[in-house]
Design an enzyme around this catalytic site. Structure first.
Site, PDB file in Angstrom:
ATOM      1  N   LEU A 134       0.818  -1.209  -0.147  1.00 46.11           N
ATOM      2  CA  LEU A 134      -0.083   0.011   0.108  1.00 46.11           C
ATOM      3  C   LEU A 134       1.003   1.212  -0.141  1.00 46.11           C
ATOM      4  CD1 LEU A 134      -2.779   1.440   0.684  1.00 46.11           C
ATOM      5  CD2 LEU A 134      -2.163   1.268   3.010  1.00 46.11           C
ATOM      6  N   TYR A 135       2.078   1.272   0.762  1.00 43.80           N
ATOM      7  CA  TYR A 135       2.855   2.318   0.715  1.00 43.80           C
ATOM      8  C   TYR A 135       3.354   3.205  -0.350  1.00 43.80           C
ATOM      9  CZ  TYR A 135       3.090   0.959   5.844  1.00 43.80           C
ATOM     10  OH  TYR A 135       2.654   0.377   6.998  1.00 43.80           O
ATOM     11  N   PRO A 136       3.538   4.324  -0.584  1.00 45.71           N
ATOM     12  CA  PRO A 136       3.632   5.428   0.576  1.00 45.71           C
ATOM     13  C   PRO A 136       2.091   5.862   1.012  1.00 45.71           C
ATOM     14  CG  PRO A 136       4.011   6.687  -1.157  1.00 45.71           C
ATOM     15  CD  PRO A 136       4.210   5.071  -1.784  1.00 45.71           C
TER      16      PRO A 136
ATOM     17  N   SER B 167       2.542   1.489  -4.258  1.00 44.02           N
ATOM     18  CA  SER B 167       3.545   0.487  -4.308  1.00 44.02           C
ATOM     19  C   SER B 167       5.006   0.961  -4.389  1.00 44.02           C
ATOM     20  CB  SER B 167       3.374  -0.619  -5.180  1.00 44.02           C
ATOM     21  OG  SER B 167       2.254  -1.150  -5.140  1.00 44.02           O
TER      22      SER B 167
ATOM     23  N   LYS C 109       3.341  -6.339   3.622  1.00 46.04           N
ATOM     24  CA  LYS C 109       2.245  -6.722   3.775  1.00 46.04           C
ATOM     25  C   LYS C 109       1.348  -6.708   2.596  1.00 46.04           C
ATOM     26  CE  LYS C 109       2.480  -3.633   7.810  1.00 46.04           C
ATOM     27  NZ  LYS C 109       3.584  -2.662   7.146  1.00 46.04           N
TER      28      LYS C 109
END
Length: 238
Positions: A91-93, A102, A126
């Site tokens: 999911l990040y940032p 991504s 995750k």
């Protein structure tokens, strides 16, 4: 691939200043050949055999609030000081957007390739769960290269967990993930500061935990992940 190695670093302190060992919340100090050696304290995660430093480097600002150059600087700084436990997510940032989704894993993958230090770090990432009411199809799309957005939203089905893992492995430029976590559960539960449980929000079609656990077990057998865990969970969920 070789097993992750914990890293130690040393600092020389004059004898006259610190004649006795010093205790710190995150590190222990002891004498070694007339020098004071500082070792980051470690902790065993749950019932696993994975031992990690008690300090973990978070990464969710890389690619949004922090540049790739700044991310490399933080990673180098921490690794030199014994903090070799890195936490990230597909999911990040944050805040999550289709434009940056991504990107954090991609930055970490470039750093790993540049420094050639995969055997010296512990990588935790995750897989995203469902987000009712939010448009997050880009998360699923980014699991492919090039991205292919057909409107599918994140779910914790066996197929999606597997494709998410493959996407993370590709972006991180590694053959295995040390700790693979479910970012948040498939079932309804109060999260992100919510304190009350609302029965009307329960999801009748939530993917079963049995399916999720079986998939994680399969990924371990295949050598793609070493361990699996939960993030943003309740004691009931655990």
């Amino acid at each position: 691939t070789s097993a992750p190695q914990l890293i130690r670093f040393s600092t020389v302190i004059p004898l006259s200043r610190h004649p006795k060992p010093i205790q710190s919340p995150i590190a222990s100090l002891h004498w070694n050949n007339f020098s004071m050696v500082e070792t980051i304290k470690t902790h065993r995660l749950g019932s696993s055999d994975l031992v990690v430093p008690i300090v973990c480097l978070g990464t969710m600002t890389w690619g949004e609030q922090n540049t790739e150059e700044e991310a490399f600087e933080q990673l180098d700084y921490c690794l030199k000081r014994g903090v070799n436990f890195i936490d990230t997510a597909e999911l990040y940032p944050v805040p999550p957007t289709a434009q940056t989704g991504s990107r954090t894993e991609t930055i970490i993958g470039r750093w790993l390739a540049s420094r050639q230090c995969r055997d010296k770090v512990i990588i935790a990432t995750k897989v995203s769960g469902p987000t009712p009411g939010l448009e997050r199809s880009y998360i699923v799309a980014n699991r492919q290269d090039p991205p292919n957005n057909d409107g599918t939203q994140p779910q914790l089905t066996a197929a999606q967990i597997r494709s998410a893992c493959e996407g993370s492995l590709r972006r991180l430029q590694t053959s295995y993930i040390d700790l693979y976590q479910i970012h948040w559960p498939a079932r309804y539960t109060p999260l992100w500061g919510a304190r009350q449980y609302h029965v009307e929000k329960e999801r009748q079609n939530a993917v079963s935990i049995e399916e999720q656990v079986r998939t994680m077990g399969d990924l371990i057998k295949e050598g793609k992940i070493k361990h699996w865990g939960l993030s943003n969970e309740t004691t009931f969920g655990v």
